[in-house]
Design an enzyme around this catalytic site. Structure first.
Site, PDB file in Angstrom:
ATOM      1  N   GLU A  58       0.825  -1.207   0.000  1.00 47.26           N
ATOM      2  CA  GLU A  58       0.000   0.000   0.000  1.00 47.26           C
ATOM      3  C   GLU A  58       0.855   1.251   0.000  1.00 47.26           C
ATOM      4  O   GLU A  58       0.533   2.237  -0.660  1.00 47.26           O
ATOM      5  CB  GLU A  58      -0.927   0.005   1.239  1.00 47.26           C
ATOM      6  CG  GLU A  58      -1.991   1.100   1.231  1.00 47.26           C
ATOM      7  CD  GLU A  58      -1.549   2.424   1.860  1.00 47.26           C
ATOM      8  OE1 GLU A  58      -2.253   3.417   1.691  1.00 47.26           O
ATOM      9  OE2 GLU A  58      -0.482   2.460   2.504  1.00 47.26           O
ATOM     10  N   GLU A  59       1.957   1.206   0.737  1.00 48.26           N
ATOM     11  CA  GLU A  59       2.707   2.447   0.985  1.00 48.26           C
ATOM     12  C   GLU A  59       3.322   3.046  -0.284  1.00 48.26           C
ATOM     13  O   GLU A  59       3.269   4.258  -0.464  1.00 48.26           O
ATOM     14  CB  GLU A  59       3.813   2.219   2.027  1.00 48.26           C
ATOM     15  CG  GLU A  59       3.293   1.931   3.436  1.00 48.26           C
ATOM     16  CD  GLU A  59       2.533   3.104   4.064  1.00 48.26           C
ATOM     17  OE1 GLU A  59       2.344   4.126   3.406  1.00 48.26           O
ATOM     18  OE2 GLU A  59       2.111   2.966   5.233  1.00 48.26           O
ATOM     19  N   ASP A 103      -7.036   1.124   8.277  1.00 49.18           N
ATOM     20  CA  ASP A 103      -5.724   1.693   7.949  1.00 49.18           C
ATOM     21  C   ASP A 103      -5.638   3.140   8.425  1.00 49.18           C
ATOM     22  O   ASP A 103      -5.083   3.999   7.740  1.00 49.18           O
ATOM     23  CB  ASP A 103      -5.460   1.590   6.438  1.00 49.18           C
ATOM     24  CG  ASP A 103      -4.073   2.073   6.063  1.00 49.18           C
ATOM     25  OD1 ASP A 103      -3.183   2.071   6.941  1.00 49.18           O
ATOM     26  OD2 ASP A 103      -3.862   2.472   4.897  1.00 49.18           O
TER      27      ASP A 103
END
Lengths: 453, 453
Positions: free
Chosen positions: A322-323, A350
């Site tokens: 995701e990052e 998140d």
């Protein structure tokens, strides 16, 4: 008597479906008195550690979460392959003011942004031009040529929801280098995205424009951003030295980690619940997003502990990357479409392991109406905020397949103290807040698997 | 134009009274971007330090808060004399298991309860009888004679509001020694009132029965309570050594510290807003209750910063001796009655400087209805919980004078990690959470001074 018990045994889902209120209480009681979320997070943070996509830590996190879910005896546990970008920091990042009339050389607390191409050991030196935003940069045009652009736009402290303040300030981090490079700048500094004035630099993603040079992009702490700004006000020819060592390497094979409990009545209807397994390469990724991953696994584990079988399929998903790429979320959605899977809901945690105050969502009016129709069931657990729009980065790619997209909504006051920093460690997470989040997710998943949405 | 400005100048309270929504926004904007609460709390914690009634720290806190309010130029700042009990810990508290077959001598993390008469340097040794509650103690009767009673009732983790769990467990701390002494016990140990299993002992108040011996009463950490209980399960003749040095000295003169801004229209109607200035003698009394005191002063300071004059009188009160006597609250109410003052509302913040989620209250149906009628104004600031009963210890004595009694209600998840311990220090307070509490109090005080209640 025997007959009566048998009769009950044949309708277990009815038996526990008849009383949502009592079932939600069972979920909370189990989690708050014998939950595993906190100890699992301790292991992920302290033994596995941080886990940027492509790193050995990420591989360890994949293997460990798979083994963890297998140990809980979920119906299916498997890895879903996905190619991910592999960026490495490569060494110590450095930012120094080199010619301050007041202070001489001043080293600033710095951290290169993710995906940044480093300067290498030679570094680079340049004069600094301060701006508060990308529009201000663009208004300067050619004046930034050959300079280092210093983006110093603070998060607005007046906004109650700090994610809104983050949203208002993060373009300078995510696109600042790309925009500055277009105008001929040689590097960028960005004020850390934090509400707090302190010495902790915050990293985060940034994206280059492939048509322009990949100039170095480093975050400096908020306290150092204030200092640099003050010194610049008095000395226009201030120069800064930047050194960083980041490099984008070749893509690596990694995985989304998936565990599921099959539904008894409508197994084809899937409820995905998850977080992202990767983290930045500093700290331990405790709030971002170890918390969400451990909470998602806990939702399924609570079903096992309570001896419940859901009507619809519940699937815990640890998305990868995701990052700095979102490849895991994209691949998960692609495969779901390819297989013709039917997701009715996707719930992501998140936003940190803080006190849950509700859920945000995106979906049809009917879907969102169903969610808010459960307000009275959720309110005893302090889940009062159900009407805000939202969702989650990793579940976003599922949107066109029709599920309601839901984000667990914790209170946001403390998040940006820790976000993307060395301070995002296990000790920054409160056990009860984390557990309340896991229980909130389990409660909502329970209502959805029972009633549909 | 000049005329128009003059006209405005004559109706300042109308000008800002017409729009509550906009005024609440001004309060929050001012607090979140330029509040003093956090820096004031830093001073109280780091320079003044802890401040049990009768201690030099308490005297320093009285003087400093008076000077602080004078520096803000409130209309009146004064001290209200009150005699307070003066208890001193007197030395290091010690609890040791002396004859464990498994471990030999084991030192436990211990802290004498407040108001406890110490053993002196000679200490005392006795066998231990474990109970979970005062009723269980009473059922044992004579069996505890000559023994040390170990109260090991945990806080119930299943309760969402941890104050309820505290309420369910605190009789063993506040009355355990008195009840055990009636039955001939020679001392008591009590499990710390905390949700967390760790090594930090929590002190707190206890009251002797004057007709029975003042036996020593010490808290041990939750981790050590678990250990002691496990060892007792295997070894019934386990003996423990207690040593403590507490002593109740002669009463001292101290003060409630009061600052006020007089109302322009109904100055005789008073709204008291405050916290208690004393703290336990460990840690820094940051959450309990430096936070509440600094928030209360901030309410008045915000009026000065915004250039507002309230219709009704607003009074900040730092009550003295909440922790081990409540003398300040009692004296404040006595004097108010004696002077014929008319309090319409009293608002106390004494549940920690955590995220505010609303207000609890006690009062007439009309008063409480007025409070909840402001729900739509307060909800944008996440103040959603307005209907729970409550108030505050220090404002309780005002009850028969008719004001609505209101407690700021922060979320309670983290409070009992810090409460009455060495861990209750400035660093445990989040700036934004503290400021949101101050702004919430100012917002409610504003609505009350404008509209009455």
């Amino acid at each position: 008597m025997k007959k009566f018990l048998l009769a009950l045994a044949f309708v277990p889902s009815l038996a526990f479906g008849q009383n949502h209120e009592s079932n939600l209480r069972k979920i909370y009681d189990a989690e708050l008195s014998s939950g595993h979320t906190y100890e699992n997070l301790r292991y992920l943070c302290k033994v596995v550690g941080n886990r940027l996509a492509g790193s050995p830590g990420a591989a360890a996190a994949v293997e460990w979460t798979k083994q963890l879910m297998e140990s809980y005896d979920f119906d299916t546990v498997y890895l879903q392959p996905v190619m991910v970008p592999h960026w490495e920091r490569g060494g110590k990042d450095m930012v120094k003011i080199v010619n301050s009339e007041k202070h001489g050389t001043v080293e600033l607390n710095a951290l290169a942004l993710g995906n940044t191409q480093g300067t290498g050991a030679k570094g680079l030196v340049g004069e600094v031009v301060e701006v508060k935003s990308i529009p201000e940069l663009q208004s300067l045009g050619e004046k930034v040529k050959g300079k280092i652009v210093f983006f110093n736009g603070p998060m607005d402290p007046k906004l109650i929801d700090t994610f809104q303040a983050y949203g208002g300030a993060n373009a300078q981090r995510s696109s600042g280098a790309a925009e500055a490079s277009k105008l001929g700048a040689i590097g960028t500094l960005v004020r850390s995205l934090s509400n707090t004035i302190n010495d902790i630099p915050h990293t985060g993603n940034q994206r280059y424009n492939p048509d322009f040079p990949k100039i170095p992009a480093l975050a400096i702490s908020t306290a150092d951003a204030e200092l640099l700004s003050q010194l610049l006000a008095d000395q226009k020819d201030l120069k800064v030295y930047l050194e960083s060592h980041g490099e984008m390497k070749t893509e690596k094979l990694s995985y989304n980690v998936i565990g599921e409990i099959r539904g008894t009545e409508k197994p084809e209807e899937i409820i995905a619940v998850g977080g992202h397994l990767d983290s930045w390469d500093v700290g331990e990724g405790a709030h971002d997003d170890g918390a969400g991953c451990m909470q998602a696994i806990e939702v399924l584990r609570l079903y096992k502990q309570l001896g419940w079988k859901p009507k619809r399929t519940i699937r815990a998903v640890m998305w990868m990357n995701e990052e700095n790429g979102l490849r895991g979320g994209q691949e998960y959605a692609r495969v779901a479409k390819e297989k013709g899977e039917k997701h009715i809901a996707a719930l992501e945690s998140d936003s940190g392991g803080f006190l849950p105050i509700g859920f945000s969502s995106s979906g049809t009016e009917a879907q969102r109406g169903k969610l808010t129709s459960w307000a009275d069931l959720l309110r005893p657990y302090q889940l009062w905020s159900l009407d805000r729009p939202g969702g989650g980065a990793d579940i976003g790619p599922l949107r066109d397949q029709g599920p309601i997209l839901i984000g667990l909504k914790p209170d946001s006051q403390r998040y940006f103290y820790y976000h993307h920093t060395e301070a995002d460690v296990f000790e920054a997470v409160d056990q009860r807040e984390l557990e309340l989040g896991a229980a909130a997710m389990a409660a909502l998943v329970h209502l959805i698997e029972q009633e549909g949405i």
